[in-house]
Motif scaffolding. Sequence first.
Motif, PDB file in Angstrom:
ATOM      1  N   ASP A  78       0.823  -1.183  -0.177  1.00 45.59           N
ATOM      2  CA  ASP A  78      -0.106   0.070   0.104  1.00 45.59           C
ATOM      3  C   ASP A  78       0.817   1.145  -0.048  1.00 45.59           C
ATOM      4  OD1 ASP A  78      -2.067  -1.718  -0.107  1.00 45.59           O
ATOM      5  OD2 ASP A  78      -2.332  -1.366   2.309  1.00 45.59           O
ATOM      6  N   THR A  79       0.307   2.254  -0.435  1.00 45.50           N
ATOM      7  CA  THR A  79       0.877   3.567  -0.870  1.00 45.50           C
ATOM      8  C   THR A  79       0.037   4.586   0.186  1.00 45.50           C
ATOM      9  OG1 THR A  79       1.937   3.182  -2.941  1.00 45.50           O
ATOM     10  CG2 THR A  79       2.126   5.370  -1.971  1.00 45.50           C
ATOM     11  N   PRO A  80       0.795   5.215   1.011  1.00 40.43           N
ATOM     12  CA  PRO A  80      -0.033   5.914   1.865  1.00 40.43           C
ATOM     13  C   PRO A  80      -0.106   7.532   1.084  1.00 40.43           C
ATOM     14  CG  PRO A  80       1.683   5.188   3.350  1.00 40.43           C
ATOM     15  CD  PRO A  80       1.828   4.821   1.903  1.00 40.43           C
ATOM     16  N   VAL A  81      -1.331   7.917   1.044  1.00 41.19           N
ATOM     17  CA  VAL A  81      -1.600   9.054   0.320  1.00 41.19           C
ATOM     18  C   VAL A  81      -2.125  10.525   1.083  1.00 41.19           C
ATOM     19  CG1 VAL A  81      -3.054  10.197  -1.770  1.00 41.19           C
ATOM     20  CG2 VAL A  81      -2.027   7.786  -1.971  1.00 41.19           C
ATOM     21  N   PHE A  82      -1.538  11.463   1.348  1.00 44.64           N
ATOM     22  CA  PHE A  82      -1.658  12.304   2.148  1.00 44.64           C
ATOM     23  C   PHE A  82      -2.829  13.562   1.368  1.00 44.64           C
ATOM     24  CE2 PHE A  82      -1.653  16.723   4.090  1.00 44.64           C
ATOM     25  CZ  PHE A  82      -2.132  16.433   5.536  1.00 44.64           C
ATOM     26  N   PHE A 180      -4.856   9.677   4.008  1.00 45.95           N
ATOM     27  CA  PHE A 180      -4.841  10.477   5.530  1.00 45.95           C
ATOM     28  C   PHE A 180      -4.921  11.889   5.067  1.00 45.95           C
ATOM     29  CE2 PHE A 180      -0.611   9.735   4.518  1.00 45.95           C
ATOM     30  CZ  PHE A 180       0.177  10.687   5.470  1.00 45.95           C
ATOM     31  N   THR A 181      -5.325  12.616   6.166  1.00 44.22           N
ATOM     32  CA  THR A 181      -5.477  13.899   5.995  1.00 44.22           C
ATOM     33  C   THR A 181      -5.590  14.828   7.220  1.00 44.22           C
ATOM     34  OG1 THR A 181      -6.763  15.911   4.541  1.00 44.22           O
ATOM     35  CG2 THR A 181      -7.828  14.198   6.014  1.00 44.22           C
ATOM     36  N   MET A 182      -5.374  16.174   7.264  1.00 41.67           N
ATOM     37  CA  MET A 182      -5.350  17.087   8.417  1.00 41.67           C
ATOM     38  C   MET A 182      -6.252  18.043   8.050  1.00 41.67           C
ATOM     39  SD  MET A 182      -3.478  17.221  11.215  1.00 41.67           S
ATOM     40  CE  MET A 182      -2.062  16.915  10.957  1.00 41.67           C
ATOM     41  N   ILE A 183      -7.448  18.029   9.015  1.00 44.19           N
ATOM     42  CA  ILE A 183      -8.586  18.962   8.611  1.00 44.19           C
ATOM     43  C   ILE A 183      -8.495  19.952   9.575  1.00 44.19           C
ATOM     44  CG2 ILE A 183     -11.210  19.202   8.409  1.00 44.19           C
ATOM     45  CD1 ILE A 183     -11.211  16.187   7.587  1.00 44.19           C
ATOM     46  N   ARG A 184      -8.757  21.238   9.196  1.00 41.30           N
ATOM     47  CA  ARG A 184      -8.815  22.551   9.784  1.00 41.30           C
ATOM     48  C   ARG A 184     -10.423  23.221   9.903  1.00 41.30           C
ATOM     49  NH1 ARG A 184      -4.923  27.638   8.607  1.00 41.30           N
ATOM     50  NH2 ARG A 184      -5.515  28.984  10.410  1.00 41.30           N
ATOM     51  N   LYS A 252     -12.728   5.419   4.328  1.00 42.02           N
ATOM     52  CA  LYS A 252     -11.309   5.456   3.707  1.00 42.02           C
ATOM     53  C   LYS A 252     -10.100   6.373   4.216  1.00 42.02           C
ATOM     54  CE  LYS A 252     -12.933   3.010   0.499  1.00 42.02           C
ATOM     55  NZ  LYS A 252     -12.344   1.295   0.134  1.00 42.02           N
ATOM     56  N   PHE A 253     -10.594   7.385   5.229  1.00 42.50           N
ATOM     57  CA  PHE A 253      -9.419   8.223   5.715  1.00 42.50           C
ATOM     58  C   PHE A 253      -9.217   8.085   7.359  1.00 42.50           C
ATOM     59  CE2 PHE A 253     -10.467  10.548   1.843  1.00 42.50           C
ATOM     60  CZ  PHE A 253      -9.427  11.219   1.641  1.00 42.50           C
ATOM     61  N   VAL A 254      -7.721   8.141   7.521  1.00 42.61           N
ATOM     62  CA  VAL A 254      -7.256   8.315   8.732  1.00 42.61           C
ATOM     63  C   VAL A 254      -7.270   9.774   8.997  1.00 42.61           C
ATOM     64  CG1 VAL A 254      -5.554   8.037  10.507  1.00 42.61           C
ATOM     65  CG2 VAL A 254      -5.969   6.377   8.848  1.00 42.61           C
ATOM     66  N   ILE A 255      -8.152  10.358   9.957  1.00 38.79           N
ATOM     67  CA  ILE A 255      -8.291  11.864   9.992  1.00 38.79           C
ATOM     68  C   ILE A 255      -7.387  12.348  10.985  1.00 38.79           C
ATOM     69  CG2 ILE A 255     -10.213  13.215  10.856  1.00 38.79           C
ATOM     70  CD1 ILE A 255     -10.787  12.104   8.348  1.00 38.79           C
TER      71      ILE A 255
END
Length: 389
Positions: A78-82, A180-184, A252-255
Amino acid sequence: SNDPISSHIDSMRLTPAITTTTTNMVPPRKLRRIAYAAIPALVVVLLVDETFRRKLVINDMVVKNVMGNVAEFVDDSDTPVFWHIPKSGGGSLKSYYGCLGLVEATQTGAKYGHSEDQNLQVWENDYGYKYVNVDTTQEDGITHAKELHFAESGLADIAFTPYPAAATQLFNQVYQGRFFTMIRHPVELAGSMFYHHVEGDADHQTPEEFARQKIASKDNGGFMISQLLDISRTEPLTDEHLQKAKAILRTKFVIGLMSKMEESVERFDNYFGWHKRQGREQCLNTYIRQINPNEVVQRVEENSEAWRLLEDFLYFDMQLYEFALELYEEQEEFVLLQPEENFEVGAEDVPEDELVEPVAPAEPNVPTELIAPVEPNAPVEPVPAEPNA
């Protein structure tokens, strides 16, 4: 296909054209997962009523297997995608993961003549930052990376993109991506974008004027939802769009939350097995711990007229943000450690005795005009800004 979140699953296994030796070993559990999922999925599609069948169409990206489900263990294929949402800490994460020695796919990879490379390869700058020679922050760069069999190559430890829907075309059922992502907070994000664009303009409009201008425009007020679903910013949003975006985030996302930057990074690192990288503490101190999202020089004041106007305008993104807060709490239960004690995405590419020590924050010989504008109190990002960053 016109489906904006189509996975474009490849029907053939192709050998990647690369200049670095890679091992395309497929974990047996991945193949078993595909086989076991096929028959039940067919039965479900045949038996559901029309209402639920429509729901399956709405959640198209969720039910397809090119992006791994967040609750399942990560495979080494797997490839992590930010998903890089502008002004939400993505620049600091690029610097941090470069400091850890991870091979990154971002806009820097295609610079300095590497956009002309005919094969996938990893190049390294003078300070030890490593890049795959494709640009996953541009849609045409994603298409180019797919043509070079980016996922199959296994060269990238992490990819950054502002286009999550487009990025799904890079992967297939065997070589999956992991979002995965960083949410504001959407109003804080809009305010940060506003002050970034008017910086140095003494006669700029006020935040309230900016908010009223956005309301009067054709903008649908859903930046995150539009990017997630790959729809036009002028397309009116509905509850159907919101539910579709929620389903994608949930499965689908690590938050991560910018308001909890360090804690979020700890989760990312645990989830992908990066928590034992050599020099990690110093990288955290340099790029993550010094950032205080509450210490912003200019911001839209909470409960001001501009804040209220923007909150109404950004209704759908606000709903998605509130849902992300709930997911963040829920994910605490399972976004911890992988089952294998020494599991690490990218470990085979970077042997322990070659792990990169913490490095200087900026690339050498990068012209001043290429240095990205940074968020307040954030370190200089060693790459130029993404579009609309």
